[in-house]
Design an enzyme around this catalytic site. Structure first.
Site, PDB file in Angstrom:
ATOM      1  N   TYR A 117      -9.861  15.870  -6.494  1.00 18.03           N
ATOM      2  CA  TYR A 117      -8.890  14.829  -7.235  1.00 18.03           C
ATOM      3  C   TYR A 117      -7.918  15.666  -8.165  1.00 18.03           C
ATOM      4  O   TYR A 117      -6.668  15.227  -8.206  1.00 18.03           O
ATOM      5  CB  TYR A 117      -9.844  13.893  -8.244  1.00 18.03           C
ATOM      6  CG  TYR A 117      -9.277  13.093  -9.064  1.00 18.03           C
ATOM      7  CD1 TYR A 117      -8.077  12.017  -8.967  1.00 18.03           C
ATOM      8  CD2 TYR A 117      -9.241  13.421 -10.503  1.00 18.03           C
ATOM      9  CE1 TYR A 117      -7.481  11.349  -9.754  1.00 18.03           C
ATOM     10  CE2 TYR A 117      -8.518  12.783 -11.394  1.00 18.03           C
ATOM     11  CZ  TYR A 117      -7.663  11.526 -11.352  1.00 18.03           C
ATOM     12  OH  TYR A 117      -7.043  10.993 -12.094  1.00 18.03           O
ATOM     13  N   GLY A 118      -8.599  16.651  -8.962  1.00 20.59           N
ATOM     14  CA  GLY A 118      -7.905  17.560  -9.822  1.00 20.59           C
ATOM     15  C   GLY A 118      -6.833  18.344  -8.899  1.00 20.59           C
ATOM     16  O   GLY A 118      -5.943  18.532  -9.659  1.00 20.59           O
ATOM     17  N   ALA A 119      -7.213  18.741  -7.814  1.00 15.52           N
ATOM     18  CA  ALA A 119      -6.395  19.508  -6.773  1.00 15.52           C
ATOM     19  C   ALA A 119      -5.052  18.664  -6.488  1.00 15.52           C
ATOM     20  O   ALA A 119      -4.062  19.157  -6.609  1.00 15.52           O
ATOM     21  CB  ALA A 119      -7.147  19.819  -5.780  1.00 15.52           C
ATOM     22  N   ASP A 145       0.876  -1.088   0.014  1.00 14.73           N
ATOM     23  CA  ASP A 145      -0.194   0.040   0.141  1.00 14.73           C
ATOM     24  C   ASP A 145       0.849   1.461   0.225  1.00 14.73           C
ATOM     25  O   ASP A 145       1.543   1.525   0.993  1.00 14.73           O
ATOM     26  CB  ASP A 145      -1.074  -0.001   1.214  1.00 14.73           C
ATOM     27  CG  ASP A 145      -1.941   1.004   1.319  1.00 14.73           C
ATOM     28  OD1 ASP A 145      -1.610   2.198   0.475  1.00 14.73           O
ATOM     29  OD2 ASP A 145      -3.048   1.107   1.711  1.00 14.73           O
ATOM     30  N   LYS A 159      -3.903  16.157  -8.379  1.00 17.33           N
ATOM     31  CA  LYS A 159      -2.895  15.781  -9.569  1.00 17.33           C
ATOM     32  C   LYS A 159      -2.147  17.037  -9.802  1.00 17.33           C
ATOM     33  O   LYS A 159      -1.162  17.043 -10.109  1.00 17.33           O
ATOM     34  CB  LYS A 159      -3.904  15.329 -10.609  1.00 17.33           C
ATOM     35  CG  LYS A 159      -4.563  13.988 -10.550  1.00 17.33           C
ATOM     36  CD  LYS A 159      -3.472  12.890 -10.482  1.00 17.33           C
ATOM     37  CE  LYS A 159      -4.134  11.562 -10.755  1.00 17.33           C
ATOM     38  NZ  LYS A 159      -3.117  10.390 -10.421  1.00 17.33           N
ATOM     39  N   ASN A 203       2.348   5.685 -11.326  1.00 14.62           N
ATOM     40  CA  ASN A 203       1.175   5.716 -11.904  1.00 14.62           C
ATOM     41  C   ASN A 203      -0.103   5.410 -10.949  1.00 14.62           C
ATOM     42  O   ASN A 203      -1.214   5.889 -11.207  1.00 14.62           O
ATOM     43  CB  ASN A 203       1.212   4.676 -12.964  1.00 14.62           C
ATOM     44  CG  ASN A 203      -0.182   4.188 -13.444  1.00 14.62           C
ATOM     45  OD1 ASN A 203      -0.959   4.778 -14.156  1.00 14.62           O
ATOM     46  ND2 ASN A 203      -0.628   3.117 -12.801  1.00 14.62           N
TER      47      ASN A 203
END
Ligand SMILES: NC(=O)c1ccc[n+]([C@@H]2O[C@H](COP(=O)([O-])OP(=O)(O)OC[C@H]3O[C@@H](n4cnc5c(N)ncnc54)[C@H](OP(=O)(O)O)[C@@H]3O)[C@@H](O)[C@H]2O)c1
Length: 254
Positions: A158-160, A70, A162, A94
């Site tokens: 999620y966007g923040a 993990d 990335k 990834n």
């Protein structure tokens, strides 16, 4: 010899390649691409049986190694270090996952959702990179991290997360430059055929996603793998601290 650069890692020269989240989707396509070109590949993920099945199917010149871990847990990574390669030519960060949709609840729930997205998308890249930096070959090492078009157009926490990876990559590129290694980010748009959305897309959804692109098709895991292979390969030695969009023109030039 003229034309040879001792700093360049050579494709097909049996490099040691570590791919997080290599058991499914995009990571699996990346692992398969490196295995096909003759590299020694290690894939990481939480589910041992998924990793083993992927390793068997990928094949390649050398057996694909698997490490169940993990990557959001520092102690788990520490305990797995003996199973990870002593030498790493290419690290592909990834592993990640879809953000938690905004839902009911108060601030406590909001904090939980953001922490979950941080644990899922930021920590795996940061912790694995920190752990493997002492094993990254220098000169010539390559780190490639997978972000998302969400970093450029929103998608909540999620966007923040990335976007955070992309900012972090600037620091990493600065750090690695001094030892002759590079750090770059691949930024995919929508990619079908992975576990990311929890099941196959409907025809309507695929049509909607297709219509967002300029090339008239949705992304495949192999499209992302090709971009990673380029950034990890001998022709990309002078590219670092960069973001490479792979989105079929769904979002232009940022
Ligand atoms: N599909 C898309 O449209 C799309 C678009 C842009 C960016 N991306 C990004 O591309 C990457 C790959 O996604 P995908 O679409 O291929 O989805 P996927 O099939 O769900 O792959 C995600 C992989 O990450 C692994 N993983 C997740 N959390 C982990 C953890 N804490 N420790 C270790 N491994 C972990 C998962 O394995 P286990 O569950 O076994 O741990 C899984 O193999 C992700 O970073 C995603 O954000 C995807």
């Amino acid at each position: 010899m003229i034309g040879e650069d001792p700093e360049e890692p050579m494709s097909g020269m049996e490099r040691s390649v570590v791919v997080s989240g290599g058991g499914t989707g995009i990571g699996r396509a990346i692992a398969a691409r490196f295995a096909r070109q003759g590299d020694r590949v290690t894939i990481l993920g939480r589910r041992a049986e998924v990793l083993r099945a992927a390793a068997d199917e990928i094949g390649g010149k050398y057996p694909v190694r698997t490490v169940a871990v993990d990557l959001s847990e520092a102690e788990d990574i520490d305990s797995r270090m003996p199973e990870l390669p002593e030498r790493v030519d290419v690290l592909v960060n990834n592993a990640g996952g879809r953000g938690t949709p905004a839902g009911e609840g108060g601030l406590k729930e909001v904090a939980e959702r953001w922490r979950h997205d941080f644990d899922t998308n930021v920590l795996p890249a940061v912790l694995l990179t920190e752990a493997l930096l002492p094993r990254l070959v220098s000169p010539g090492g390559r780190v490639v991290t997978i972000s998302s078009v969400a970093a450029l157009r929103g998608n909540g926490a999620y966007g923040a997360m990335k976007a955070a990876l992309q900012a972090w990559n600037h620091t990493l590129a600065g750090q690695l430059g001094s030892v002759g290694a590079t750090a770059n980010v691949v930024v995919p748009g929508y990619v079908a055929g992975t576990e990311f959305f929890g099941g196959p897309a409907t025809e309507e959804e695929l049509a909607r996603r297709r219509a967002q692109t300029l090339v008239g098709r949705v992304g495949k895991p192999e499209d992302v793998a090709a971009a990673v292979a380029f950034l990890a390969g001998p022709d990309a030695g002078y590219i670092t601290g960069e973001f490479l969009n792979v989105n079929g023109g769904a979002l232009l030039g940022r």
